[in-house]
Design a protein around this motif. Structure first.
Motif, PDB file in Angstrom:
ATOM      1  N   ALA A  92       0.843  -1.190   0.000  1.00  0.00           N
ATOM      2  CA  ALA A  92       0.000   0.000   0.000  1.00  0.00           C
ATOM      3  C   ALA A  92       0.881   1.244   0.000  1.00  0.00           C
ATOM      4  O   ALA A  92       1.999   1.237   0.532  1.00  0.00           O
ATOM      5  CB  ALA A  92      -0.916   0.000   1.219  1.00  0.00           C
ATOM      6  N   ASN A  93       0.352   2.299  -0.592  1.00  0.00           N
ATOM      7  CA  ASN A  93       1.086   3.575  -0.617  1.00  0.00           C
ATOM      8  C   ASN A  93       0.776   4.341   0.668  1.00  0.00           C
ATOM      9  O   ASN A  93       0.179   5.412   0.660  1.00  0.00           O
ATOM     10  CB  ASN A  93       0.685   4.387  -1.839  1.00  0.00           C
ATOM     11  N   ASN A  94       1.202   3.754   1.796  1.00  0.00           N
ATOM     12  CA  ASN A  94       0.872   4.321   3.114  1.00  0.00           C
ATOM     13  C   ASN A  94       2.102   4.810   3.876  1.00  0.00           C
ATOM     14  O   ASN A  94       2.022   5.077   5.078  1.00  0.00           O
ATOM     15  CB  ASN A  94       0.119   3.280   3.947  1.00  0.00           C
ATOM     16  N   GLY A  95       3.232   4.914   3.202  1.00  0.00           N
ATOM     17  CA  GLY A  95       4.454   5.403   3.837  1.00  0.00           C
ATOM     18  C   GLY A  95       5.494   4.338   4.072  1.00  0.00           C
ATOM     19  O   GLY A  95       6.641   4.652   4.411  1.00  0.00           O
ATOM     20  N   ILE A  96       5.139   3.064   3.905  1.00  0.00           N
ATOM     21  CA  ILE A  96       6.080   1.977   4.180  1.00  0.00           C
ATOM     22  C   ILE A  96       7.357   2.110   3.359  1.00  0.00           C
ATOM     23  O   ILE A  96       8.454   1.872   3.856  1.00  0.00           O
ATOM     24  CB  ILE A  96       5.409   0.610   3.926  1.00  0.00           C
ATOM     25  N   MET A  97       7.232   2.509   2.104  1.00  0.00           N
ATOM     26  CA  MET A  97       8.403   2.578   1.232  1.00  0.00           C
ATOM     27  C   MET A  97       9.241   3.835   1.446  1.00  0.00           C
ATOM     28  O   MET A  97      10.360   3.933   0.945  1.00  0.00           O
ATOM     29  CB  MET A  97       7.975   2.512  -0.229  1.00  0.00           C
ATOM     30  N   LYS A 149       4.758   9.686  -9.599  1.00  0.00           N
ATOM     31  CA  LYS A 149       6.056  10.285  -9.298  1.00  0.00           C
ATOM     32  C   LYS A 149       6.386  10.293  -7.815  1.00  0.00           C
ATOM     33  O   LYS A 149       7.558  10.258  -7.438  1.00  0.00           O
ATOM     34  CB  LYS A 149       6.104  11.722  -9.838  1.00  0.00           C
ATOM     35  N   GLU A 150       5.378  10.366  -6.973  1.00  0.00           N
ATOM     36  CA  GLU A 150       5.637  10.523  -5.548  1.00  0.00           C
ATOM     37  C   GLU A 150       5.089   9.354  -4.744  1.00  0.00           C
ATOM     38  O   GLU A 150       4.011   8.827  -5.050  1.00  0.00           O
ATOM     39  CB  GLU A 150       5.032  11.834  -5.025  1.00  0.00           C
ATOM     40  N   ILE A 151       5.851   8.973  -3.715  1.00  0.00           N
ATOM     41  CA  ILE A 151       5.431   7.954  -2.765  1.00  0.00           C
ATOM     42  C   ILE A 151       5.096   8.655  -1.454  1.00  0.00           C
ATOM     43  O   ILE A 151       5.828   9.539  -1.007  1.00  0.00           O
ATOM     44  CB  ILE A 151       6.544   6.913  -2.546  1.00  0.00           C
ATOM     45  N   ARG A 152       4.013   8.251  -0.847  1.00  0.00           N
ATOM     46  CA  ARG A 152       3.595   8.865   0.412  1.00  0.00           C
ATOM     47  C   ARG A 152       4.661   8.664   1.487  1.00  0.00           C
ATOM     48  O   ARG A 152       5.230   7.576   1.624  1.00  0.00           O
ATOM     49  CB  ARG A 152       2.271   8.261   0.863  1.00  0.00           C
ATOM     50  N   ALA A 153       4.949   9.702   2.234  1.00  0.00           N
ATOM     51  CA  ALA A 153       5.984   9.651   3.272  1.00  0.00           C
ATOM     52  C   ALA A 153       5.371   9.440   4.646  1.00  0.00           C
ATOM     53  O   ALA A 153       4.237   9.854   4.917  1.00  0.00           O
ATOM     54  CB  ALA A 153       6.797  10.934   3.266  1.00  0.00           C
ATOM     55  N   ILE A 154       6.117   8.750   5.518  1.00  0.00           N
ATOM     56  CA  ILE A 154       5.733   8.651   6.921  1.00  0.00           C
ATOM     57  C   ILE A 154       6.156   9.946   7.600  1.00  0.00           C
ATOM     58  O   ILE A 154       7.314  10.366   7.496  1.00  0.00           O
ATOM     59  CB  ILE A 154       6.429   7.475   7.616  1.00  0.00           C
ATOM     60  N   THR A 155       5.241  10.585   8.284  1.00  0.00           N
ATOM     61  CA  THR A 155       5.574  11.834   8.960  1.00  0.00           C
ATOM     62  C   THR A 155       6.147  11.557  10.342  1.00  0.00           C
ATOM     63  O   THR A 155       5.803  10.559  10.984  1.00  0.00           O
ATOM     64  CB  THR A 155       4.333  12.729   9.100  1.00  0.00           C
TER      65      THR A 155
END
Length: 276
Positions: A92-97, A149-155
């Motif tokens: 999932a695009n939830n910040g893991i990557m 282009k962008e992957i979600r980041a963990i804040t």
């Protein structure tokens, strides 16, 4: 046939991990499946990111990594496939990557768009398995997704450096099976900011003025064993992944305690490094 790895928060009690493996074998009878971990804390994205970041490079290029953490598809939680350093990640695009892509630029990222072809209420079993098997057969990412282009980041996982460059304020990002506490302060950051200055690490009621390269470096083996300070000795070290870790020598969380319990530290708690 490429290896397919599994990292999930399924645990070992339920049928989920076995069902995913069965689905892969149904698609690819000669598949090679490796469990990285099924004991990630439920929905713990940062914990999963730390585990996969420190595991994937040990596999050969071409390996496909299924990451099943907080992966139910919603309008805010899309699915992605990422090619990075010759490896493939399906998650999932939830910040893991974002912990990996913070320092390494992916070769390709797509948002998976095959959901209308698959009836599912079990993402890892259906969508992720189909994508992984497609890649394993030599399929391209462009067939199963559209480029993004962008992957979600963990804040909140990046350390903060004060304006005088005399302090790093970090946080606990992972507690391992031994109760050792891993922070988000890397050796590289520590050395860049510290510039060989004396320092003091403060973590609640524990403090440290020395960092070791491995656990046994903290023990003086020239002293007779019965007189050594071993059990319960607190240690700060840069672990094999290059992160600042706080530990208790040969700790056992279920008996003598651990760094997490004895120092009173858990996920997101603050660890500060002050330089002279």
């Amino acid at each position: 046939m490429p290896i397919i790895t599994l990292t999930t928060d399924f645990g070992l009690k339920d049928h989920f991990a076995g069902a995913v493996k069965g689905a892969i074998y149904s698609e690819l009878a000669d598949a090679k499946i490796v469990d990285i971990s099924h004991n990630v804390s439920p929905f713990h994205i940062t914990e999963a990111a730390y585990i996969i970041q420190n595991a994937y490079r040990n596999f050969p290029e071409g390996t496909i990594h299924i990451i099943g953490i907080d992966s139910e598809q919603t309008p805010e939680n899309k699915h992605i496939a990422v090619k990075l350093e010759g490896h493939y990640f399906v998650c999932a695009n939830n910040g893991i990557m974002s912990m990996i892509t913070r320092t390494i630029v992916p070769e390709e990222v797509v948002e998976i768009n095959i959901h209308d072809r698959i009836k599912t209420n079990f993402t890892e079993l259906d969508v992720f398995v189909q994508v992984a098997c497609h890649i394993a057969r030599g399929g391209t990412l462009g067939v199963i997704g559209k480029p993004i282009k962008e992957i979600r980041a963990i804040t909140g996982i990046m350390p903060v450096i004060n304006s005088e460059q005399k302090q790093i304020i970090g946080n606990v990002i992972y507690v391992d099976n031994y109760g050792n506490v891993i922070t988000n302060i890397t050796r590289r950051l520590f050395e860049e900011v510290g510039k060989s200055r004396a320092f003091r690490i403060q973590a609640r009621r524990a403090h440290f003025t020395r960092i070791y390269d491995k656990y046994s470096d903290a023990i003086n083996f020239d002293i007779e064993k019965t007189k050594r300070e071993e059990d319960g000795k607190k240690i700060a070290l840069f672990n094999s992944s290059g992160y600042l870790e706080l530990a208790i020598y040969k700790s056992n969380p279920s008996t003598v305690g651990s760094a997490s319990t004895l120092f009173g530290l858990d996920y997101r708690d603050t660890v500060t490094v002050n330089f002279d």
